[in-house]
Motif scaffolding. Structure first.
Motif, PDB file in Angstrom:
ATOM      1  N   ARG A 276       0.855  -1.186   0.000  1.00 16.40           N
ATOM      2  CA  ARG A 276       0.000   0.000   0.000  1.00 16.40           C
ATOM      3  C   ARG A 276       0.889   1.233   0.000  1.00 16.40           C
ATOM      4  O   ARG A 276       1.942   1.264   0.636  1.00 16.40           O
ATOM      5  CB  ARG A 276      -0.890   0.012   1.242  1.00 16.40           C
TER       6      ARG A 276
ATOM      7  N   LEU B 175      -7.547  -8.263   5.539  1.00 19.28           N
ATOM      8  CA  LEU B 175      -7.030  -8.560   4.214  1.00 19.28           C
ATOM      9  C   LEU B 175      -7.096 -10.047   3.916  1.00 19.28           C
ATOM     10  O   LEU B 175      -6.799 -10.883   4.771  1.00 19.28           O
ATOM     11  CB  LEU B 175      -5.570  -8.105   4.093  1.00 19.28           C
TER      12      LEU B 175
ATOM     13  N   ILE C 170     -10.145  -6.435   0.609  1.00 18.17           N
ATOM     14  CA  ILE C 170     -10.171  -5.680   1.858  1.00 18.17           C
ATOM     15  C   ILE C 170     -11.621  -5.655   2.323  1.00 18.17           C
ATOM     16  O   ILE C 170     -12.500  -5.137   1.621  1.00 18.17           O
ATOM     17  CB  ILE C 170      -9.663  -4.234   1.670  1.00 18.17           C
TER      18      ILE C 170
ATOM     19  N   SER D 113     -14.223  -1.882   4.536  1.00 16.30           N
ATOM     20  CA  SER D 113     -13.241  -0.831   4.265  1.00 16.30           C
ATOM     21  C   SER D 113     -13.484   0.406   5.138  1.00 16.30           C
ATOM     22  O   SER D 113     -14.606   0.692   5.567  1.00 16.30           O
ATOM     23  CB  SER D 113     -13.273  -0.444   2.796  1.00 16.30           C
ATOM     24  N   ARG D 114     -12.400   1.127   5.350  1.00 15.54           N
ATOM     25  CA  ARG D 114     -12.411   2.359   6.132  1.00 15.54           C
ATOM     26  C   ARG D 114     -11.822   3.485   5.297  1.00 15.54           C
ATOM     27  O   ARG D 114     -11.066   3.237   4.357  1.00 15.54           O
ATOM     28  CB  ARG D 114     -11.573   2.184   7.395  1.00 15.54           C
TER      29      ARG D 114
ATOM     30  N   ASP E 161      -8.239   3.385   4.489  1.00 16.15           N
ATOM     31  CA  ASP E 161      -7.736   2.441   3.485  1.00 16.15           C
ATOM     32  C   ASP E 161      -7.497   3.125   2.141  1.00 16.15           C
ATOM     33  O   ASP E 161      -6.947   2.514   1.223  1.00 16.15           O
ATOM     34  CB  ASP E 161      -8.725   1.290   3.280  1.00 16.15           C
TER      35      ASP E 161
ATOM     36  N   TYR F 155      -2.687   0.625  -4.246  1.00 15.42           N
ATOM     37  CA  TYR F 155      -2.304  -0.736  -3.881  1.00 15.42           C
ATOM     38  C   TYR F 155      -1.563  -1.369  -5.060  1.00 15.42           C
ATOM     39  O   TYR F 155      -2.031  -1.305  -6.205  1.00 15.42           O
ATOM     40  CB  TYR F 155      -3.544  -1.563  -3.503  1.00 15.42           C
TER      41      TYR F 155
END
Lengths: 120, 111
Positions: B36, B61, B76, B79-80, B83, B87
């Protein structure tokens, strides 16, 4: 211990100038890598050291690019006579390679924050 | 030049939804790693999956690897907003030590 560190974080050079970028790997890591990341792209491999030996320099784009790691720890990437196309982020990574007869390789490469080079 | 592709190039989802990114490659690998990268920052290692593994989990993950199709996916879950990042999948070839990166997937998680 500390992660991979790089300096300077930002470098502005006039076209034709020489620049030197420094990488301090994680202490004890044998392998050290340099990558070049152009804007909007993934990193591209430049060169690889195992201890002080430069084992792969196939990614260096021209003979203006030179890397060294004389004592097997700190590494310097030097770019001579910089050109505008050299503008990119230069990333350094270190890792511990698989050792014969040893535990599974920790192939993970740990990256530094990079040096953003801008050539005017 | 970079080998393989990632898709999608960009993905925008709402917080709480799942995000799936795919990676394809052309040559045999030793392992495949996902990283990431937040805007203007370095690459952070997320997970490594070896060529003899099919699935691996780490927190939210989940990574799968199909060597017959030469493809991998990163999921993922839940998600937040944090994030939000690019990637990258990176292939470790059978021979040599370098990583070969794709162009990445830009993920945006809206809160």
């Amino acid at each position: 211990g500390a992660g991979v560190s790089q300096s300077p974080r930002y470098k502005v050079a006039k076209r034709g100038q020489d620049v030197a970028l420094r990488c301090d790997p994680i202490s004890g890591h044998v392998s050290l890598f340099w990558y070049q990341q152009a804007l909007g792209q993934g990193p591209e491999f430049l060169t690889y050291f195992q201890n002080e030996a430069q084992l792969d320099k196939s990614g260096l784009p021209s003979d203006r690019f030179f890397a060294e790691r004389p004592e097997g720890s700190v590494s310097t990437l030097k770019i001579q006579r910089t050109q505008q196309e050299d503008s990119a982020v230069y990333l350094c990574a270190s890792s511990s390679p698989r050792l014969a007869g040893g535990p599974p390789s920790t192939d993970t490469q740990y990256f530094g924050p990079g040096t953003r080079l801008t050539v005017l | 030049s970079q080998q393989g592709e990632e898709d999608p190039q960009a993905l925008s989802i709402q917080e709480g939804e799942n995000a799936t990114m795919n990676c394809s490659y052309k040559t045999s690998i030793n392992n495949l790693q996902w990283y990431r990268q937040n805007s203007g920052r370095g690459l952070v290692h997320l997970i490594l999956i070896r060529s003899n593994e099919r699935e691996k989990h780490s927190g939210r993950l989940r990574v799968t690897l199909d060597t017959s199709k030469k493809s991998s996916s990163l999921l993922i879950t839940a998600s937040r907003a944090a994030d939000t990042a690019s990637y990258f999948c990176a292939r470790s070839p059978l021979y040599g030590n370098k990583l070969v990166f794709g162009a990445g997937t830009i993920l945006r998680v809206k809160s």
